[in-house]
Scaffold this motif. Structure first.
Motif, PDB file in Angstrom:
ATOM      1  N   LEU A   1       0.761  -1.218  -0.143  1.00  0.00           N
ATOM      2  CA  LEU A   1       0.203   0.078   0.117  1.00  0.00           C
ATOM      3  C   LEU A   1       1.016   1.281   0.023  1.00  0.00           C
ATOM      4  O   LEU A   1       0.682   2.142  -0.734  1.00  0.00           O
ATOM      5  N   ILE A   2       2.039   1.241   0.813  1.00  0.00           N
ATOM      6  CA  ILE A   2       2.924   2.519   0.981  1.00  0.00           C
ATOM      7  C   ILE A   2       3.541   2.695  -0.468  1.00  0.00           C
ATOM      8  O   ILE A   2       3.525   3.840  -1.106  1.00  0.00           O
ATOM      9  N   ALA A   3       4.228   1.456  -0.963  1.00  0.00           N
ATOM     10  CA  ALA A   3       4.643   1.481  -2.119  1.00  0.00           C
ATOM     11  C   ALA A   3       3.719   2.023  -3.290  1.00  0.00           C
ATOM     12  O   ALA A   3       3.911   2.743  -4.136  1.00  0.00           O
ATOM     13  N   GLY A   4       2.417   1.365  -3.245  1.00  0.00           N
ATOM     14  CA  GLY A   4       1.655   1.999  -4.382  1.00  0.00           C
ATOM     15  C   GLY A   4       1.219   3.473  -4.360  1.00  0.00           C
ATOM     16  O   GLY A   4       1.156   4.148  -5.284  1.00  0.00           O
ATOM     17  N   ILE A   5       1.059   3.725  -3.256  1.00  0.00           N
ATOM     18  CA  ILE A   5       0.915   5.337  -2.923  1.00  0.00           C
ATOM     19  C   ILE A   5       1.970   6.202  -3.526  1.00  0.00           C
ATOM     20  O   ILE A   5       1.853   7.143  -4.307  1.00  0.00           O
ATOM     21  N   SER A   6       3.135   5.809  -2.874  1.00  0.00           N
ATOM     22  CA  SER A   6       4.351   6.369  -3.693  1.00  0.00           C
ATOM     23  C   SER A   6       4.551   6.306  -5.027  1.00  0.00           C
ATOM     24  O   SER A   6       4.829   7.374  -5.694  1.00  0.00           O
ATOM     25  N   PHE A   7       4.250   5.119  -5.713  1.00  0.00           N
ATOM     26  CA  PHE A   7       4.138   4.958  -7.025  1.00  0.00           C
ATOM     27  C   PHE A   7       3.204   6.076  -7.813  1.00  0.00           C
ATOM     28  O   PHE A   7       3.436   6.581  -8.727  1.00  0.00           O
ATOM     29  N   GLY A   8       2.031   6.289  -7.054  1.00  0.00           N
ATOM     30  CA  GLY A   8       1.135   7.095  -7.661  1.00  0.00           C
ATOM     31  C   GLY A   8       1.618   8.477  -7.416  1.00  0.00           C
ATOM     32  O   GLY A   8       1.213   9.334  -8.355  1.00  0.00           O
ATOM     33  N   LEU A   9       2.224   8.805  -6.360  1.00  0.00           N
ATOM     34  CA  LEU A   9       2.788  10.169  -6.378  1.00  0.00           C
ATOM     35  C   LEU A   9       4.133  10.656  -7.077  1.00  0.00           C
ATOM     36  O   LEU A   9       4.216  11.588  -7.455  1.00  0.00           O
ATOM     37  N   TRP A  10       4.887   9.832  -6.928  1.00  0.00           N
ATOM     38  CA  TRP A  10       6.305  10.112  -7.621  1.00  0.00           C
ATOM     39  C   TRP A  10       6.762   8.987  -8.583  1.00  0.00           C
ATOM     40  O   TRP A  10       7.849   9.117  -9.064  1.00  0.00           O
ATOM     41  N   GLY A  11       5.803   8.143  -9.091  1.00  0.00           N
ATOM     42  CA  GLY A  11       6.431   7.192  -9.837  1.00  0.00           C
ATOM     43  C   GLY A  11       7.203   6.149  -9.424  1.00  0.00           C
ATOM     44  O   GLY A  11       7.414   5.914  -8.189  1.00  0.00           O
ATOM     45  N   MET A  12       8.013   5.294 -10.410  1.00  0.00           N
ATOM     46  CA  MET A  12       8.513   3.944  -9.882  1.00  0.00           C
ATOM     47  C   MET A  12       9.873   4.503  -8.854  1.00  0.00           C
ATOM     48  O   MET A  12      10.126   3.794  -7.709  1.00  0.00           O
ATOM     49  N   GLU A  13      10.494   5.548  -9.273  1.00  0.00           N
ATOM     50  CA  GLU A  13      11.589   6.064  -8.319  1.00  0.00           C
ATOM     51  C   GLU A  13      11.228   6.412  -6.953  1.00  0.00           C
ATOM     52  O   GLU A  13      11.794   6.257  -5.901  1.00  0.00           O
ATOM     53  N   GLY A  14       9.992   6.871  -6.882  1.00  0.00           N
ATOM     54  CA  GLY A  14       9.533   7.387  -5.427  1.00  0.00           C
ATOM     55  C   GLY A  14       9.331   6.122  -4.410  1.00  0.00           C
ATOM     56  O   GLY A  14       9.412   6.359  -3.357  1.00  0.00           O
ATOM     57  N   VAL A  15       9.184   5.028  -5.229  1.00  0.00           N
ATOM     58  CA  VAL A  15       8.803   3.859  -4.462  1.00  0.00           C
ATOM     59  C   VAL A  15      10.154   3.471  -3.518  1.00  0.00           C
ATOM     60  O   VAL A  15      10.079   3.180  -2.330  1.00  0.00           O
ATOM     61  N   PHE A  16      11.318   3.536  -4.362  1.00  0.00           N
ATOM     62  CA  PHE A  16      12.466   3.428  -3.405  1.00  0.00           C
ATOM     63  C   PHE A  16      13.017   4.557  -2.724  1.00  0.00           C
ATOM     64  O   PHE A  16      13.621   4.231  -1.790  1.00  0.00           O
ATOM     65  N   TRP A  17      12.817   5.736  -3.154  1.00  0.00           N
ATOM     66  CA  TRP A  17      13.258   6.921  -1.959  1.00  0.00           C
ATOM     67  C   TRP A  17      12.457   6.656  -1.076  1.00  0.00           C
ATOM     68  O   TRP A  17      13.049   7.018   0.191  1.00  0.00           O
ATOM     69  N   VAL A  18      10.835   6.528  -0.824  1.00  0.00           N
ATOM     70  CA  VAL A  18      10.252   6.240   0.310  1.00  0.00           C
ATOM     71  C   VAL A  18      10.820   5.134   1.054  1.00  0.00           C
ATOM     72  O   VAL A  18      10.787   5.145   2.353  1.00  0.00           O
ATOM     73  N   THR A  19      11.012   4.097   0.417  1.00  0.00           N
ATOM     74  CA  THR A  19      11.616   2.697   1.313  1.00  0.00           C
ATOM     75  C   THR A  19      12.699   3.256   2.038  1.00  0.00           C
ATOM     76  O   THR A  19      12.955   2.626   3.118  1.00  0.00           O
ATOM     77  N   ALA A  20      13.588   3.998   1.288  1.00  0.00           N
ATOM     78  CA  ALA A  20      14.925   4.297   1.978  1.00  0.00           C
ATOM     79  C   ALA A  20      14.787   5.280   3.161  1.00  0.00           C
ATOM     80  O   ALA A  20      15.320   4.891   4.215  1.00  0.00           O
ATOM     81  N   ALA A  21      13.790   6.061   3.045  1.00  0.00           N
ATOM     82  CA  ALA A  21      13.538   7.132   4.173  1.00  0.00           C
ATOM     83  C   ALA A  21      12.978   6.166   5.338  1.00  0.00           C
ATOM     84  O   ALA A  21      13.295   6.574   6.426  1.00  0.00           O
ATOM     85  N   ILE A  22      12.101   5.056   5.082  1.00  0.00           N
ATOM     86  CA  ILE A  22      11.689   4.104   6.174  1.00  0.00           C
ATOM     87  C   ILE A  22      12.642   3.432   6.888  1.00  0.00           C
ATOM     88  O   ILE A  22      12.678   3.398   8.054  1.00  0.00           O
ATOM     89  N   SER A  23      13.678   3.073   6.122  1.00  0.00           N
ATOM     90  CA  SER A  23      14.859   2.123   6.472  1.00  0.00           C
ATOM     91  C   SER A  23      15.587   3.156   7.643  1.00  0.00           C
ATOM     92  O   SER A  23      15.951   2.727   8.540  1.00  0.00           O
ATOM     93  N   LEU A  24      15.969   4.440   7.004  1.00  0.00           N
ATOM     94  CA  LEU A  24      16.700   5.258   7.899  1.00  0.00           C
ATOM     95  C   LEU A  24      16.016   5.639   9.080  1.00  0.00           C
ATOM     96  O   LEU A  24      16.723   5.805  10.313  1.00  0.00           O
ATOM     97  N   ALA A  25      14.650   5.818   9.168  1.00  0.00           N
ATOM     98  CA  ALA A  25      13.852   6.586  10.029  1.00  0.00           C
ATOM     99  C   ALA A  25      13.877   5.307  10.971  1.00  0.00           C
ATOM    100  O   ALA A  25      13.795   5.290  12.470  1.00  0.00           O
TER     101      ALA A  25
END
Length: 411
Positions: free
Chosen positions: A364-388
């Motif tokens: 769901l989070i990856a899907g929302i990220s994809f809808g907002l920022w495209g495929m690259e956004g999925v992995f940017w948001v995931t990196a932010a989750i990991s560091l948080a």
């Protein structure tokens, strides 16, 4: 026919010589089958049912959703009425629903049966971890947990290959693998031996039982470990199990089999690292290994969108698998040490619930990220989750906050 229950099977002996462990591993193998066998064929399913890439992630989400809802209930039931009485119906439901999915004629029917299959798998991971924590102590417990996770890695390396290969014949065949649960039911009924609870460990009433479970969970160290588990499973199900195959299919036109090979590297890496956990834990603490893992995850997801060759997706997949191999057995062994004796299934149900919530939220989070920022956004948001997650772990997993472990856990 049920086998005679042994009064006390709790042991510190080598679990590799215990046939009960192999039945437990069988339960674990069934519990993880539903995701890695299907992930490689998501692009194919989108074409078969003529749905968007955003909609196809529902195949994963509805599978994980019942786990986040029903896991605590089934954990309580396992402690109250007995593990076997919950385990057998769960295996049967998983197998039957999986078989029915293969005959689905439309996307809505597939999602309905997929939800029921997720309901069937809900208790399996809880029960497998509970049985291990019931049967083993000390180094035997860590060994059993490491073996369990190593087998998970090996099997999830094989499952995507099997799913991708079977999908070459028909998308229906990967779902039919669920019927393998039927023979396991017979082993659970006729061979598996579990320790009985003593009168002291039997919960006297539901209020006391829930109180014991809450006291085990209401601990900053437990919360930190649960955060690590939830985050790693969210990242696995979202960025890697769902969107790495989609990225490979859309950007490079990969087949289901190649997608399976990419995911396989993640699982092989997990198995190798988990098998070496004992050696690594002698050099530094499990806590430090967990923290290092989230640095590795951040690196893996940040390099993924920059890759320009499908085969190079093996690199971030292998890195993430290594991180899983550090987080999963370390956190599960530490949690097992903190569990109350008379509420182990309930405690492990909380653990599995967090896993399930992570698995459901990940796509769901990856899907929302994809809808907002495209495929690259999925992995940017995931990196932010990991560091948080890493930042929060530095506050939650510290010696002064933890009252359940010795100083060895912080070397």
């Amino acid at each position: 026919m049920q086998p005679t229950m042994q009064p006390d099977l709790t042991t510190t002996k080598n679990p590799l010589r215990d046939r009960n462990l192999y039945i437990i591993i069988g339960v674990t193998l069934i519990s993880i089958m539903g995701a890695p066998t299907i992930a490689p064929i998501l692009p194919d399913l989108a074409k078969v049912f003529d749905v968007s890439l955003n909609e196809i992630q529902l195949v994963m989400t509805v599978f994980f959703l019942p786990m986040s809802i029903a896991t605590p209930i089934l954990g309580v039931l396992a402690d109250r009425v007995g593990i076997r009485k919950v385990l057998v119906p769960s295996l049967l439901l998983f197998a039957i629903a999986g078989g029915c999915i293969s005959f689905a004629q439309d996307f809505q029917t597939l999602l309905g049966w997929r939800f029921l299959q997720g309901l069937g798998v809900t208790s399996l991971n809880v029960i497998a971890l509970t049985m291990i924590s019931m049967m083993y102590r000390g180094k035997a417990l860590t060994t059993a947990m490491s073996v369990n996770v190593s087998i998970v890695g090996i099997s999830t390396a094989i499952y995507p290959l099997i799913g991708g290969a079977l999908a070459g014949f028909s998308w229906r065949y990967p779902f039919l693998l669920a019927v393998i649960a039927f023979p396991l039911v017979m082993l659970v009924l006729m061979v598996l031996k579990l320790p009985t609870k003593t009168s002291i460990s039997q919960p006297s009433n539901l209020k006391n039982y829930l109180g014991n479970t809450w006291r085990s969970v209401n601990n900053t160290s437990v919360l930190g470990l649960l955060l690590a588990i939830g985050s790693i499973f969210a990242i696995q199900s979202g960025a890697f199990m769902t969107y790495v195959p989609i990225l490979a299919g859309v950007k490079f036109g990969t087949s289901g089999l190649l997608n399976g090979l990419i995911l396989t590297t993640m699982s092989i890496s997990l198995a190798i690292v988990a098998s070496q956990l004992g050696r690594l834990a002698r050099r530094t603490s499990e806590i430090n290994l967990i923290k290092i893992a989230f640095i590795i995850v951040a690196v893996a997801v940040l390099i993924t969108p920059a890759i320009n060759n499908a085969w190079l997706l093996i690199v971030p997949s292998a890195l993430f698998g290594a991180a899983q191999g550090l987080v999963m057995p370390s956190s599960q062994a530490l949690l097992a040490e903190l569990a109350a004796e008379n509420a182990r299934a309930g405690f492990m149900a909380v653990n599995a619930t967090v896993q399930s919530i992570g698995q459901a939220l990940g796509p769901l989070i990856a899907g929302i990220s994809f809808g907002l920022w495209g495929m690259e956004g999925v992995f940017w948001v995931t990196a932010a989750i990991s560091l948080a997650t890493l930042t929060l772990l530095n506050f939650l997993l510290t010696p002064r906050r933890n009252k359940g472990w010795s100083n060895e856990n912080y070397r």
